[in-house]
Write a protein that holds these residues in place. Structure first.
Motif, mmCIF file in Angstrom:
data_model
loop_
_atom_site.group_PDB
_atom_site.id
_atom_site.type_symbol
_atom_site.label_atom_id
_atom_site.label_comp_id
_atom_site.label_asym_id
_atom_site.label_seq_id
_atom_site.Cartn_x
_atom_site.Cartn_y
_atom_site.Cartn_z
ATOM 1 N N ASP A 2 20.146 23.096 82.561
ATOM 2 C CA ASP A 2 20.871 23.919 81.609
ATOM 3 C C ASP A 2 22.341 23.946 82.014
ATOM 4 O O ASP A 2 22.689 24.469 83.067
ATOM 5 C CB ASP A 2 20.282 25.327 81.590
ATOM 6 N N LEU A 3 23.198 23.365 81.199
ATOM 7 C CA LEU A 3 24.617 23.248 81.539
ATOM 8 C C LEU A 3 25.430 24.462 81.106
ATOM 9 O O LEU A 3 26.622 24.530 81.386
ATOM 10 C CB LEU A 3 25.202 21.999 80.868
ATOM 11 N N SER A 4 24.799 25.415 80.445
ATOM 12 C CA SER A 4 25.548 26.496 79.807
ATOM 13 C C SER A 4 25.800 27.700 80.703
ATOM 14 O O SER A 4 26.606 28.571 80.355
ATOM 15 C CB SER A 4 24.805 26.960 78.550
ATOM 16 N N ASP A 5 25.126 27.761 81.841
ATOM 17 C CA ASP A 5 25.242 28.986 82.637
ATOM 18 C C ASP A 5 25.134 28.688 84.125
ATOM 19 O O ASP A 5 24.406 29.349 84.856
ATOM 20 C CB ASP A 5 24.151 29.982 82.220
ATOM 21 N N ARG A 6 25.855 27.676 84.554
ATOM 22 C CA ARG A 6 25.828 27.323 85.970
ATOM 23 C C ARG A 6 27.158 27.703 86.616
ATOM 24 O O ARG A 6 28.171 27.917 85.933
ATOM 25 C CB ARG A 6 25.554 25.825 86.157
ATOM 26 N N THR A 7 27.138 27.779 87.932
ATOM 27 C CA THR A 7 28.362 27.981 88.703
ATOM 28 C C THR A 7 28.556 26.738 89.549
ATOM 29 O O THR A 7 27.739 26.450 90.428
ATOM 30 C CB THR A 7 28.271 29.246 89.574
ATOM 31 N N VAL A 8 29.610 26.004 89.254
ATOM 32 C CA VAL A 8 29.752 24.623 89.726
ATOM 33 C C VAL A 8 30.997 24.465 90.573
ATOM 34 O O VAL A 8 32.081 24.949 90.209
ATOM 35 C CB VAL A 8 29.844 23.657 88.517
ATOM 36 N N ALA A 27 33.329 23.354 79.360
ATOM 37 C CA ALA A 27 33.164 23.375 77.905
ATOM 38 C C ALA A 27 31.739 23.731 77.511
ATOM 39 O O ALA A 27 31.499 24.321 76.448
ATOM 40 C CB ALA A 27 33.554 22.022 77.318
ATOM 41 N N ALA A 28 30.777 23.378 78.384
ATOM 42 C CA ALA A 28 29.372 23.677 78.099
ATOM 43 C C ALA A 28 29.026 25.139 78.378
ATOM 44 O O ALA A 28 27.938 25.596 78.017
ATOM 45 C CB ALA A 28 28.469 22.768 78.923
ATOM 46 N N GLY A 29 29.938 25.864 79.049
ATOM 47 C CA GLY A 29 29.705 27.278 79.305
ATOM 48 C C GLY A 29 29.560 27.663 80.755
ATOM 49 O O GLY A 29 29.325 28.832 81.075
ATOM 50 N N SER A 30 29.676 26.691 81.662
ATOM 51 C CA SER A 30 29.534 26.980 83.083
ATOM 52 C C SER A 30 30.845 27.486 83.677
ATOM 53 O O SER A 30 31.931 27.230 83.153
ATOM 54 C CB SER A 30 29.088 25.725 83.840
ATOM 55 N N THR A 31 30.730 28.205 84.780
ATOM 56 C CA THR A 31 31.884 28.598 85.589
ATOM 57 C C THR A 31 32.157 27.466 86.567
ATOM 58 O O THR A 31 31.244 27.016 87.264
ATOM 59 C CB THR A 31 31.593 29.893 86.351
ATOM 60 N N VAL A 32 33.407 26.995 86.626
ATOM 61 C CA VAL A 32 33.709 25.787 87.389
ATOM 62 C C VAL A 32 34.888 26.012 88.324
ATOM 63 O O VAL A 32 35.940 26.520 87.919
ATOM 64 C CB VAL A 32 34.028 24.599 86.452
ATOM 65 N N ALA A 33 34.686 25.614 89.577
ATOM 66 C CA ALA A 33 35.769 25.541 90.555
ATOM 67 C C ALA A 33 35.975 24.077 90.917
ATOM 68 O O ALA A 33 35.026 23.293 90.933
ATOM 69 C CB ALA A 33 35.425 26.346 91.805
ATOM 70 N N VAL A 34 37.217 23.743 91.199
ATOM 71 C CA VAL A 34 37.568 22.357 91.525
ATOM 72 C C VAL A 34 38.217 22.326 92.894
ATOM 73 O O VAL A 34 39.123 23.124 93.184
ATOM 74 C CB VAL A 34 38.524 21.761 90.474
ATOM 75 N N GLY A 35 37.762 21.395 93.723
ATOM 76 C CA GLY A 35 38.356 21.199 95.034
ATOM 77 C C GLY A 35 39.022 19.845 95.122
ATOM 78 O O GLY A 35 38.534 18.865 94.543
ATOM 79 N N GLY A 36 40.138 19.775 95.832
ATOM 80 C CA GLY A 36 40.828 18.509 96.002
ATOM 81 C C GLY A 36 42.029 18.657 96.907
ATOM 82 O O GLY A 36 42.304 19.748 97.425
ATOM 83 N N ARG A 37 42.754 17.553 97.076
ATOM 84 C CA ARG A 37 43.884 17.542 98.018
ATOM 85 C C ARG A 37 45.235 17.717 97.342
ATOM 86 O O ARG A 37 46.195 18.119 97.991
ATOM 87 C CB ARG A 37 43.891 16.233 98.804
ATOM 88 N N SER A 38 45.352 17.376 96.068
ATOM 89 C CA SER A 38 46.654 17.353 95.404
ATOM 90 C C SER A 38 47.076 18.748 94.946
ATOM 91 O O SER A 38 46.479 19.306 94.020
ATOM 92 C CB SER A 38 46.608 16.422 94.191
#
Length: 253
Positions: A2-8, A27-38
């Motif tokens: 289910d892509l609508s209610d995940r924490t990613v 866009a599907a409804g999940s909460t998203v955090a992004v990790g990276g170097r830039s």
């Protein structure tokens, strides 16, 4: 899935496939955090509404600090997508290639392991969750100018299989995403047959949404790579791809 209610968390999500997948999960409804170097890319993503965290997957201390930051902000984290990776040319007739090989292995393989290790206790404690590792069609059908890349992605495939077996019964799943050549960061100029990023991401999200989610996410464009040995096309395809060795600086002229 289910892509609508995940924490990613998308580790390595500041560019290319990772950045697009972060946007698709959101866009599907999940909460998203992004990790990276830039720092610039992280600032741009923060302006889009993403949570962001600085992380260098080649540095164990950086990964541990990022984990602590992410879990403090997102204690319900249930999905870790690891897209960090580098693709470097190597001429194996030149011993100087070793530096590129070491960088590739450290980022693609050991970087994946560092992130998995950092979040495994949390996901096991939750009793539910998913790791999404990223390999490549090149893991199954080598591209001779990039031997370290092929080896690293083949290793991540094997590691993902073992991780899935070891986590069986914990509620934590392991999904392996196997991209073909995708048109990111100028790849469309190098490979005119590269799959458009938008088309790739649409197909990936459709496959991820299946129930049950496949162990391997294989878009149509990667099937010829994935099953080359089974289909008896492996030797011919490797020979064709070996023509690209001419792109190595030491082979030109």
């Amino acid at each position: 899935m289910d892509l609508s209610d995940r924490t990613v968390l998308v580790a390595g999500g500041t560019s290319g496939i990772g950045r697009e997948l972060a946007r698709r999960f959101a866009a599907a409804g999940s909460t998203v955090a992004v990790g990276g170097r830039s720092p610039q890319a992280l600032a741009e993503l923060a302006a889009e509404g993403f949570g962001t965290v600085s992380v260098d997957v080649t540095d164990s201390a950086s990964v541990a600090a990022a984990r602590d930051t992410v879990l403090a902000r997102y204690p319900e984290l249930d999905t870790v997508v690891i897209t960090s990776g580098v693709m470097l040319l190597e001429d194996l007739r030149d011993p100087a290639h070793f530096e590129a090989a070491a960088t590739t292995i450290d980022t693609n393989l050991l970087g994946t392991i560092r992130v998995v290790d950092a979040f495994t206790p949390h996901l096991i404690q939750r009793g539910a969750g998913t790791f999404v590792t990223v390999t490549s069609g090149i893991a199954f059908l080598p591209f001779p100018p990039m031997p370290g890349y092929a080896a690293s992605k083949a290793a991540v495939h094997a590691y993902s299989e073992a991780l899935r077996a070891q986590l069986d019964g914990t509620g934590v799943g392991v999904v392996e995403l196997v991209p073909p050549a995708v048109a990111t960061a100028g790849q469309e100029k190098v490979n005119p047959h590269a799959l458009p990023l938008d088309d790739f991401a649409t197909e990936v999200m459709h496959l991820l949404a299946q129930d049950p989610t496949p162990h391997e996410i294989l878009v149509q464009g990667v099937l010829a790579h994935r099953w080359a040995e089974r289909d008896g096309t492996y030797d011919d395809l490797v020979a064709q791809r070996s023509q690209a060795l001419a792109m190595l600086p030491g082979r030109q002229g």
